[in-house]
Design an enzyme around this catalytic site. Structure first.
Site, mmCIF file in Angstrom:
data_model
loop_
_atom_site.group_PDB
_atom_site.id
_atom_site.type_symbol
_atom_site.label_atom_id
_atom_site.label_comp_id
_atom_site.label_asym_id
_atom_site.label_seq_id
_atom_site.Cartn_x
_atom_site.Cartn_y
_atom_site.Cartn_z
ATOM 1 N N SER A 46 -6.652 4.429 -1.994
ATOM 2 C CA SER A 46 -6.912 3.013 -1.703
ATOM 3 C C SER A 46 -8.287 2.550 -2.152
ATOM 4 O O SER A 46 -8.453 1.402 -2.538
ATOM 5 C CB SER A 46 -6.809 2.761 -0.197
ATOM 6 N N HIS B 66 -11.430 11.975 -0.429
ATOM 7 C CA HIS B 66 -12.678 11.723 0.305
ATOM 8 C C HIS B 66 -13.760 12.743 -0.054
ATOM 9 O O HIS B 66 -14.945 12.488 0.132
ATOM 10 C CB HIS B 66 -12.431 11.804 1.817
ATOM 11 N N HIS C 297 -0.636 11.036 -1.050
ATOM 12 C CA HIS C 297 -0.282 10.071 -2.088
ATOM 13 C C HIS C 297 0.423 10.812 -3.224
ATOM 14 O O HIS C 297 0.438 12.038 -3.255
ATOM 15 C CB HIS C 297 -1.544 9.396 -2.636
ATOM 16 N N ASP D 183 0.834 -1.208 0.000
ATOM 17 C CA ASP D 183 0.000 0.000 0.000
ATOM 18 C C ASP D 183 0.873 1.264 0.000
ATOM 19 O O ASP D 183 1.687 1.457 0.894
ATOM 20 C CB ASP D 183 -0.923 -0.020 1.233
ATOM 21 N N LYS E 138 -5.989 -1.339 6.989
ATOM 22 C CA LYS E 138 -6.155 -1.688 5.569
ATOM 23 C C LYS E 138 -7.026 -2.921 5.383
ATOM 24 O O LYS E 138 -7.142 -3.430 4.260
ATOM 25 C CB LYS E 138 -4.768 -1.943 4.930
ATOM 26 N N ARG F 79 -3.565 15.757 4.981
ATOM 27 C CA ARG F 79 -3.129 14.398 4.654
ATOM 28 C C ARG F 79 -3.201 14.172 3.141
ATOM 29 O O ARG F 79 -2.355 13.498 2.564
ATOM 30 C CB ARG F 79 -4.040 13.397 5.386
ATOM 31 N N ASP F 80 -4.246 14.723 2.517
ATOM 32 C CA ASP F 80 -4.361 14.662 1.054
ATOM 33 C C ASP F 80 -3.901 15.979 0.438
ATOM 34 O O ASP F 80 -3.817 16.107 -0.785
ATOM 35 C CB ASP F 80 -5.817 14.386 0.643
ATOM 36 N N ASP G 138 2.248 3.320 3.034
ATOM 37 C CA ASP G 138 1.203 4.337 2.976
ATOM 38 C C ASP G 138 0.985 5.015 4.324
ATOM 39 O O ASP G 138 1.033 6.242 4.429
ATOM 40 C CB ASP G 138 -0.114 3.726 2.505
ATOM 41 N N ASP H 169 -1.210 -0.080 -4.735
ATOM 42 C CA ASP H 169 -2.479 0.554 -5.114
ATOM 43 C C ASP H 169 -2.321 2.017 -5.531
ATOM 44 O O ASP H 169 -3.199 2.572 -6.178
ATOM 45 C CB ASP H 169 -3.511 0.415 -3.986
ATOM 46 N N HIS H 170 -1.211 2.652 -5.146
ATOM 47 C CA HIS H 170 -0.930 4.057 -5.490
ATOM 48 C C HIS H 170 0.395 4.417 -4.850
ATOM 49 O O HIS H 170 0.893 3.673 -3.995
ATOM 50 C CB HIS H 170 -2.027 5.008 -4.973
ATOM 51 N N HIS I 259 2.078 8.893 5.199
ATOM 52 C CA HIS I 259 1.130 9.975 5.508
ATOM 53 C C HIS I 259 1.571 10.839 6.690
ATOM 54 O O HIS I 259 1.020 11.908 6.905
ATOM 55 C CB HIS I 259 -0.253 9.405 5.840
ATOM 56 N N ARG J 135 -16.262 9.326 -0.350
ATOM 57 C CA ARG J 135 -15.599 8.036 -0.115
ATOM 58 C C ARG J 135 -16.174 7.349 1.126
ATOM 59 O O ARG J 135 -16.467 7.992 2.132
ATOM 60 C CB ARG J 135 -14.094 8.245 0.026
ATOM 61 N N ALA J 136 -16.233 6.024 1.039
ATOM 62 C CA ALA J 136 -17.000 5.251 2.013
ATOM 63 C C ALA J 136 -16.309 4.986 3.349
ATOM 64 O O ALA J 136 -16.907 5.195 4.412
ATOM 65 C CB ALA J 136 -17.378 3.905 1.384
ATOM 66 N N ASP J 137 -15.058 4.514 3.333
ATOM 67 C CA ASP J 137 -14.522 3.863 4.545
ATOM 68 C C ASP J 137 -14.607 4.708 5.804
ATOM 69 O O ASP J 137 -14.972 4.210 6.874
ATOM 70 C CB ASP J 137 -13.085 3.355 4.329
ATOM 71 N N ARG J 138 -14.294 5.978 5.695
ATOM 72 C CA ARG J 138 -14.241 6.806 6.897
ATOM 73 C C ARG J 138 -15.589 7.472 7.224
ATOM 74 O O ARG J 138 -15.649 8.349 8.092
ATOM 75 C CB ARG J 138 -13.125 7.849 6.767
ATOM 76 N N ARG K 3 -11.903 4.603 10.587
ATOM 77 C CA ARG K 3 -12.383 3.593 9.650
ATOM 78 C C ARG K 3 -12.175 2.200 10.215
ATOM 79 O O ARG K 3 -11.274 1.978 11.018
ATOM 80 C CB ARG K 3 -11.700 3.724 8.288
ATOM 81 N N ARG L 47 -9.045 15.320 10.961
ATOM 82 C CA ARG L 47 -9.675 14.118 10.401
ATOM 83 C C ARG L 47 -9.216 12.818 11.055
ATOM 84 O O ARG L 47 -9.980 11.851 11.091
ATOM 85 C CB ARG L 47 -9.416 14.040 8.894
#
Ligand SMILES: O=C(O)[C@@H](CO)OP(=O)(O)O
Ligand SMILES: [Mn+2]
Ligand SMILES: [Mn+2]
Length: 586
Positions: free
Chosen positions: A110, A169, A533, A57, A394, A199-200, A462, A503-504, A466, A318-321, A243, A236
């Site tokens: 991800s 996100h 990323h 990752d 993950k 972070r992003d 990953d 994945d990135h 971060h 985005r879903a996970d968080r 997540r 965040r």
């Protein structure tokens, strides 16, 4: 170690133990459903041993090979060796349109990465679907919109989410367009609950986003005579956006600040909140980790707790968080923490539906990407067994995202999902994370003879990347390289075939750069860390004792991306991939 069984699918399970869930059983008489039957590969024989798939990752192959590229600095011996194997090493596109994002300026992530890896298809992802829904106005016609708009006239609309233009996100421009759409359609009182990023996007940029939003709100108030304000917030990684149930305290802090209007830190305005909570220059708290805060009026009263009959929109696509906070907002019998006060008759909607299997949330503004006929479904319908493992951070990536954002098993008799609990620390403090434990589990699964596919995700490049800590990220890369070496050695013992990719990018660039790629220095002369990323392509390697010498990467797919991995995996299994998948790389 949390083992197996559907109960181990953390973050996606009701707190009350649910019966094992089987999404798509093989046909009752044991025959393969003709719609899913896969033909033998014309040239690659079925393997004797398992197929090992490893995702590193956040491990990119960056054009900048200098002292800020943690992969380059780490000089990982195994990966370097794999890179030297002719015809069995290549790179893949892992960002932008190759993974369904709006433009090629969008870095990978991800969710979109694992969606592509597991489904073999490039589908329009959340960021793009929200863009389209805003352009066409479809968002304002949706059932979810009708639901929230019931609160516009007499109650408050709350909007909660990540405030940045990172595009992983959420995106700032989409938030503003949604907000304006609400005001133009009658919302009188809006409260925004903002989660700072860093972070992003570069750390420290949150002050600008909050300032910009405050100006936007002032202009809207003046133009429409409405009452829109920022009401609460926090970083965040510390507030709301947990997540996979890694740490429910994060969600609880968010509930307190956004819903109850309670936080240890109270300010008159959000810019002062962010500036103050970041602390003094010599020991700055990063935007990601800011403490929760609420905005209060002259009397010290919170300006925007959520009340009965109000509406709440989560603006992240985005879903996970968003799953955990959605459970707290939607589930009547939610018992993970004491919510103290639960607003009645709440009109709650997500920007998207975050978990289709759980139907969570029930109301949403834009339908999520439709990712159908993913590899997991083909695997079970062809009677093939899988072991998937990562650590908590993950875990949902190699299960939920891999399976096209599905939270259960396709067939629990054929699939084992193992979650190794992550540490609750900032990961530069423990850059080895749980790589060793994941490796041991992977080795055991390979040797067990029970699985046709063993799928592993290593979180380190990953999660440590971060943090922006270069030295720790170098260590993270070295750890993963060593663990991968152990895994591949075991793979050889059992005559396996392997497929290693990522994945990135992330660890491959740890410094902010100007347009020409020159590293940027801060006022103190120190390099400005890059926490996000990257746009770099990712490596892909195939090999293993079980792979015939004649099997190599094709040379006619120079532009291939992550979605080409899925068909490659089926080739390694000696099967022909479904025709709607991107072509196999071998
Ligand atoms: O931590 C996350 O949520 C994202 C970055 O915003 O990273 P990843 O896509 O690797 O999960
Ligand atoms: Mn990732
Ligand atoms: Mn990441």
């Amino acid at each position: 170690m949390v083992c197996c069984g559907p109960q181990a699918v953390a973050g996606v399970q009701e707190p009350v133990a649910a019966p094992p869930k089987t999404m798509a059983p093989t046909t009752a008489n044991g025959n393969v459903d003709p719609e899913f039957a896969l033909a033998p590969h014309p040239t690659i024989p079925k393997p004797e041993g398992p197929v090992l798939v490893v995702i590193l990752d956040g491990f990119g192959e960056n054009e900048f090979k200098d002292e800020y590229n943690a992969v380059h600095v780490a000089k990982p011996p195994l990966v370097s060796k794999l890179q030297g194997v002719a015809k069995r090493s290549r790179t893949l596109r892992a960002h932008g349109t190759a993974v369904g994002l709006p433009t090629d300026a969008d870095m990978g992530n991800s969710e979109v990465g694992h969606n592509a890896l597991g489904s073999g298809q490039v589908v329009d992802q959340g960021a793009r679907l929200v863009d389209i829904a805003l352009q066409t106005g479809g968002i304002f016609e949706s059932e979810g919109w009708k639901h929230i708009s019931e609160a516009f006239e007499h109650n408050t609309l709350h909007m909660i989410g990540l405030l940045s233009d990172g595009g992983v996100h959420s995106r700032y421009d989409q938030v503003v367009q949604t907000l304006k759409g609400a005001v133009e359609r009658g919302a009188k009182r809006v409260r925004l609950h903002v989660l700072t990023d860093g972070r992003d996007v570069p750390d420290g940029s949150s002050i600008q986003f909050v300032q910009q939003l405050d100006e936007e709100l002032a202009a809207l108030n003046a133009k429409h005579g409405v009452d829109c304000k920022i009401a609460s917030g926090g970083g965040r990684m510390f507030v709301t956006m947990d997540r996979y149930e890694a740490d429910w305290d994060i969600v609880k802090r968010g509930w307190h600040a956004h819903v109850l209007g309670k936080a240890p830190n109270q300010f008159k305005d959000a810019v002062t909140a962010v500036k103050t909570l970041r602390g003094p220059e010599d020991k700055k708290v990063s935007d990601q980790n800011l403490a929760p805060f609420v905005i209060v009026d002259e009397e010290g009263k919170a300006v925007g707790p959520v009340q009965d009959n109000d509406a709440v929109v989560l603006w992240n696509f985005r879903a996970d968080r968003m799953v955990s906070i959605s459970k707290a907002l939607e589930w009547k019998d939610f018992k993970v923490f004491d919510r103290e006060r639960v607003p009645e008759n709440l009109k709650f909607a997500g920007m998207m539906q975050y978990d289709g299997d759980l139907g969570l949330p029930k109301n949403f503004l834009v339908p999520p990407p439709e990712i159908k006929k993913v590899s997991g479904e083909y695997m079970v319908k062809n009677g093939l067994s899988t072991f998937a493992c990562s650590e908590t951070q993950k875990f949902g990536h190699v299960t939920f995202f891999w399976n096209g954002n599905r939270s259960g098993y396709f067939d629990s008799k054929l699939e084992t999902y193992l979650e190794i609990p992550s540490d609750k620390v900032q990961f530069n403090e423990k850059p080895d994370m749980k790589a060793k434990e994941i490796t041991d589990a992977g080795k055991e699964a390979l040797k067990s003879g029970k699985y046709q596919m063993v799928r592993i995700n290593y979180a380190n490049p990953d999660m440590v990347g971060h943090t922006g800590d270069l030295n720790a990220t170098v260590r993270a890369v070295q750890t993963v390289d060593q663990c991968l070496g152990e895994l591949l050695a075991t793979a050889d013992e059992v005559n396996a075939r392997y497929l290693v990719t990522a994945d990135h990018g992330n660890a491959d660039d740890m410094v902010q750069r100007d347009k020409k790629g020159k590293p940027l220095m801060g006022e103190s002369g120190a390099p400005l860390p890059l926490t996000s990323h990257t746009l770099a392509p990712v490596p892909a390697f195939v090999g293993g004792k079980g792979l015939p010498d004649s099997v190599n990467f094709r040379d006619d797919l120079p532009k291939a991306g992550l979605a080409n991995i899925t068909a490659t995996m089926f080739s390694l299994l000696g099967l022909q991939a479904p025709s709607h998948y991107e072509p196999s790389l071998i």
